[in-house]
Design an enzyme around this catalytic site. Structure first.
Site, mmCIF file in Angstrom:
data_model
loop_
_atom_site.group_PDB
_atom_site.id
_atom_site.type_symbol
_atom_site.label_atom_id
_atom_site.label_comp_id
_atom_site.label_asym_id
_atom_site.label_seq_id
_atom_site.Cartn_x
_atom_site.Cartn_y
_atom_site.Cartn_z
ATOM 1 N N CYS A 102 0.841 -1.195 0.000
ATOM 2 C CA CYS A 102 0.000 0.000 0.000
ATOM 3 C C CYS A 102 0.873 1.242 0.000
ATOM 4 O O CYS A 102 2.098 1.165 0.017
ATOM 5 C CB CYS A 102 -0.936 0.007 1.214
ATOM 6 S SG CYS A 102 -0.049 0.144 2.778
ATOM 7 N N CYS A 105 3.394 1.558 2.798
ATOM 8 C CA CYS A 105 4.636 0.805 2.582
ATOM 9 C C CYS A 105 5.613 1.619 1.745
ATOM 10 O O CYS A 105 6.812 1.684 2.043
ATOM 11 C CB CYS A 105 4.340 -0.521 1.879
ATOM 12 S SG CYS A 105 3.244 -1.637 2.766
ATOM 13 N N ASP A 507 9.270 24.405 -32.156
ATOM 14 C CA ASP A 507 10.456 24.652 -32.962
ATOM 15 C C ASP A 507 10.099 24.209 -34.386
ATOM 16 O O ASP A 507 9.137 23.455 -34.583
ATOM 17 C CB ASP A 507 11.620 23.828 -32.408
ATOM 18 C CG ASP A 507 12.828 23.849 -33.316
ATOM 19 O OD1 ASP A 507 13.237 24.939 -33.734
ATOM 20 O OD2 ASP A 507 13.346 22.754 -33.616
ATOM 21 N N ASP A 690 13.628 19.733 -30.538
ATOM 22 C CA ASP A 690 14.487 18.556 -30.707
ATOM 23 C C ASP A 690 15.969 18.866 -30.602
ATOM 24 O O ASP A 690 16.782 17.952 -30.528
ATOM 25 C CB ASP A 690 14.224 17.911 -32.076
ATOM 26 C CG ASP A 690 14.822 18.729 -33.212
ATOM 27 O OD1 ASP A 690 14.721 19.970 -33.157
ATOM 28 O OD2 ASP A 690 15.386 18.121 -34.135
ATOM 29 N N ASP A 694 17.129 24.086 -28.140
ATOM 30 C CA ASP A 694 15.764 24.062 -27.591
ATOM 31 C C ASP A 694 15.745 23.702 -26.105
ATOM 32 O O ASP A 694 14.705 23.844 -25.452
ATOM 33 C CB ASP A 694 14.899 23.044 -28.345
ATOM 34 C CG ASP A 694 14.720 23.410 -29.806
ATOM 35 O OD1 ASP A 694 14.531 24.607 -30.086
ATOM 36 O OD2 ASP A 694 14.786 22.509 -30.660
#
Length: 813
Positions: A102, A105, A507, A690, A694
């Site tokens: 859970c 844990c 871009d 990419d 960027d």
């Protein structure tokens, strides 16, 4: 000659104890071992791909002194190499935690690991039982990390070194055994309880009543000790860590009900609640079993990727083939990959031509042609002809390992909304215990005969498991769905931010276009064309920008001292002379003012002696880019282009795509300024790019997406990565993110409403303990099943077969 263990331990041959019953899964069968050390040693041998040791050994293995010795084995360099991802002084390891049940844990494990010296980050997801730990090996070893988890009562398994299917199978078997014991006990005790209830109405001989109570006690005791053990173990672990986890009120309620019932049985007075005890245990176990199945299903994507890599490979040594474990391969080795088998590691085709199916890695359904010299990735299926491959990367350095690492990071790191829910759940447990004490005090003053039932119902009905499961189950299901479509979610908050985005900032070069430009025109002085091309090619060889591909294949001298100026161009030395290639403004800084006319478009080349050439290139729009932009518009997002290219080239691309807003000639700092203006106006911006240039805007945006074919720096700063290298999955990602946010809100609303309503109803004594168990289990099951709806999102159209549209291209973006 094999040395059998006969009736002794499978690993060391020593006599087997009567208890506990310990087994290990080897060669498809359960083998008995004498101790935890032997089990761990056998699992390590099996998971390293060395299971043949047991078939060919001539003597039995020595018995490990203790299980700690096995954890210490993970500190050896040769064991760690294929398991750890290294980034400077940091190492990252992905773990599967057996026994994690859970959110409490996961909190306990994460907090315990976070307090160890040398641990930089520890993220644990209860929805998948996965953990990702970043640590400094100079301060703490992998063995110490694993040992600390084992000390909490959980069993850690290093992903990539563990047969996760075997772990899941063992976990399901253990859960089913406990569920069967609880179910059998519940049936018996409920039948007895029915008789006692009828006897209380119609009358029953006191001797018979006491006999039936004793039988109920005898049946309930083993159910409590065996089937209920996980709740008490979890509560004890939480208390040892000085944290009130969700197992604490559960274990407290069960223990109180059993102790009170046993006491009343022996004193021959008062009520007994054996039926509530066994029913509570059965319903809780049933709920956790369903949650466990959902967890296994949620983690199936990463496990499927890991299972793509074969256990062995055909290595060429001295002109002959030898079958060796994949873990023993090294860079530079040559392997033969027959048709129908998967590539064992990243490499380059050294001999032969074939086709590779990379669909599970990238989502692309069509096979990719691989000729001599082409790169292949681990896990791709060779569906053509046999080829020889030279290994270039193994273990955690492969593309497949990187994809799994990104997926595990997304599924283990906790999003902001999940962290808030965890804190609320932890706060709620404390209040539940205080509230239960107040309810007990109130009922003791009002009607002591009803105090115990009301207190027990409060403890049981208000366990906030559903509140902590609401977010991680939804996030895990969504990330697995997008991964199957070829899009990795690499940041925990990316989906929440993507759902809220209203602007997309693209871009251009390599993002909206294919990034495969070709030369259309060369303007150079008479007799200088070939020299200009050679100089341009020499400089562009040092660039990862898509425009550099326009000069690939041109014979060129060597360039030195090449420096990249993001958004402007390249500068370097060729044959002792300094040259620049890029925008007109950038080249003018070295070559001086231009004397020729023109608008400054194109790619320019110049040196200290003046201007040398101007190049025009053309690139094609990505297939399906216009449809993708149209879909985003229909979803309410406003597309915009931010490019470093010449205005004419950007305008042509924007017109072809139907994008009205665009900006050109932007340096990385200019793109950041544009982003800040959009955000200042209240926009929530999704940035898509990419290239290296960027990276700043991808990091600064509300949420960002990088193409899998782009630079590593862009991918490292993005919250999502498109593996196929196209944008067809972007509308699907937006729709899935919005569905995920809606499901999370539904789950949180239901969990909060349930607890708010259930607490006063239970406190008023209107909910019997058995109904409280039903309500608590049902609330957890509801949020898990609701989240699993996200696993059925439709796959997007790929746009395959559409013809690329050429648009003009000028300078680097």
């Amino acid at each position: 000659m094999n040395a059998p263990a006969a009736a002794g331990c499978f690993h060391c041959g020593e006599p087997l104890p009567a208890a506990p019953l310990l087994t290990v899964l080897v060669d498809g069968g359960e083998r008995r071992v004498c101790c935890l050390g032997c089990r761990a040693a056998a699992e390590l041998i099996r998971d390293a791909g060395l299971g043949d040791y047991y078939r060919f050994r001539t003597a039995l293995a020595p018995r490990p002194a203790s299980e700690d010795d096995v954890w210490a084995t993970y500190d050896r360099a040769e064991v760690q190499e294929p398991l750890l991802a290294r980034d400077g002084e940091l190492c990252t390891v992905n773990l599967l935690i057996e026994g994690l049940r859970c959110a409490a844990c996961s909190w306990l494990i994460g907090e315990s690991l976070g307090r160890l010296p040398g641990v930089v980050r520890a993220a644990v997801n209860p929805a998948t039982a996965r953990a990702q730990v970043a640590f400094r090996p100079a301060d703490i070893g992998l063995g110490a990390l694993l040992r600390s988890i084992a000390a909490l009562g959980y069993r850690p398994h290093v992903l990539g070194a563990t047969d996760t299917l075997a772990v899941a199978t063992r976990e399901r078997r253990a859960a089913l055994k406990r569920l069967a014991v609880a179910g059998f006990g519940m049936m018996q005790v409920m039948m007895i309880a029915t008789a006692l209830y009828v006897g209380a109405i119609d009358g029953m001989d006191p001797v018979i009543r006491e006999y039936l109570r004793i039988i109920s006690l005898v049946v309930t005791a083993p159910v409590l000790a065996y089937a209920g053990r996980p709740f008490f173990a979890g509560a004890w672990s939480s208390l040892r860590a000085r944290h009130l986890g969700m197992d604490v009120p559960v274990a407290t309620g069960i223990a109180l009900a059993f102790v009170a019932s046993a006491w009343n049985t022996f004193r021959h007075a008062g009520e007994v609640y054996f039926d509530s005890v066994v029913m509570f245990i059965f319903l809780l176990l049933l709920g956790r079993y369903v949650e466990m199945l959902a967890r296994h299903r949620a983690g199936s994507t990463a496990e499927a990727l890991l299972r793509l890599v074969p256990a062995t490979a055909r290595r060429l040594a001295g002109g002959a083939e030898e079958r060796v474990p994949v873990a023993t391969l090294r860079r530079g080795d040559r392997v033969v990959v027959p048709a129908g088998e998967c590539f064992p590691a990243d490499g380059r085709v050294a001999a032969g031509n074939t086709e590779a199916d990379e669909s599970l890695l990238s989502g692309e359904s069509l096979p990719v042609t691989k000729v001599t010299g082409a790169a292949v990735v681990a896990g791709a299926l060779n569906c053509g002809a046999p080829v020889e491959v030279e290994i270039t990367a193994v273990g955690q350095s492969t593309v497949l390992a990187g994809i799994v690492r990104l997926l595990e990071r997304a599924q283990t790191e906790r999003p902001r909304i999940a962290r808030l829910a965890d804190r609320a759940a932890s706060w709620f447990v404390t209040r539940v215990l205080v509230g239960a004490a107040l309810v007990a005090a109130a009922w003791l003053a009002i009607d002591p005969s009803r105090a115990f039932e009301a207190t027990l119902a409060v403890l049981v009905v208000t366990c906030p498991c559903a509140l902590s499961l609401a977010t991680p189950t939804a996030i895990t299901a969504a990330t697995a769905t997008l991964a199957r479509a070829g899009l990795l979610v690499t940041h925990p908050d990316a989906l929440e931010a993507l759902a809220a985005a209203d602007t997309v900032l693209f871009d251009k070069t390599g993002t909206l276009t294919l990034g495969q430009p070709r030369l259309e025109r060369v303007d150079a002085a008479a007799g200088e064309r070939e020299r200009a091309l050679a100089l341009a090619a020499a400089l562009e060889r040092s660039s990862a920008h898509p425009l550099a591909q326009a000069f690939a294949g041109i014979a060129a001298p060597a360039a030195s001292e090449v420096s990249v100026h993001a958004g402007a161009g390249l500068e370097g030395t060729v044959a002792g002379e300094r040259y620049r290639i890029g925008t007109a403004e950038f080249v003018a800084g070295l070559a001086g003012p231009r004397v020729a006319g023109g608008d400054g478009s194109g790619i320019h080349l110049g040196g200290r002696r003046g201007w040398l050439a101007r190049f025009e290139v053309a690139d094609a729009l990505r297939p399906g880019a216009r449809e993708m932009v149209r879909e985003l518009g229909a979803l309410g997002l406003t597309p915009q282009i931010a490019s470093g290219d010449h205005p004419d080239a950007v305008a042509r691309a924007a017109a072809a795509l139907g994008i009205g807003a665009w900006d050109a000639r932007l340096l990385p700092a200019d793109k950041l300024a544009l982003l800040e203006r959009l955000r200042g106006a209240g926009g929530r911006v999704l940035a898509v790019g990419d290239g290296i240039n960027d990276a700043p805007i991808l990091r600064a945006a509300s949420v960002s997406l990088a193409l899998g074919t782009g630079s590593a720096l862009a991918q490292a700063n993005a919250g999502l990565v498109a593996l196929r290298g196209d944008l067809a999955t972007l509308p699907l990602a937006v729709r899935t993110a919005r569905r995920t946010t809606a499901v999370i809100r539904q789950n949180l609303a239901w969990s909060a409403a349930y607890n708010v309503l259930a607490l006063p109803v239970a406190a008023l004594g209107w909910v019997p303990p058995w109904l409280a168990a039903v309500g608590m289990s049902a609330s957890s099951l509801l949020v898990v099943l609701n989240a699993l709806r996200l696993a059925h999102a439709p796959r997007p159209a790929t746009g395959g077969g559409r013809r690329p549209m050429l648009v003009g291209q000028a300078a680097p973006t």
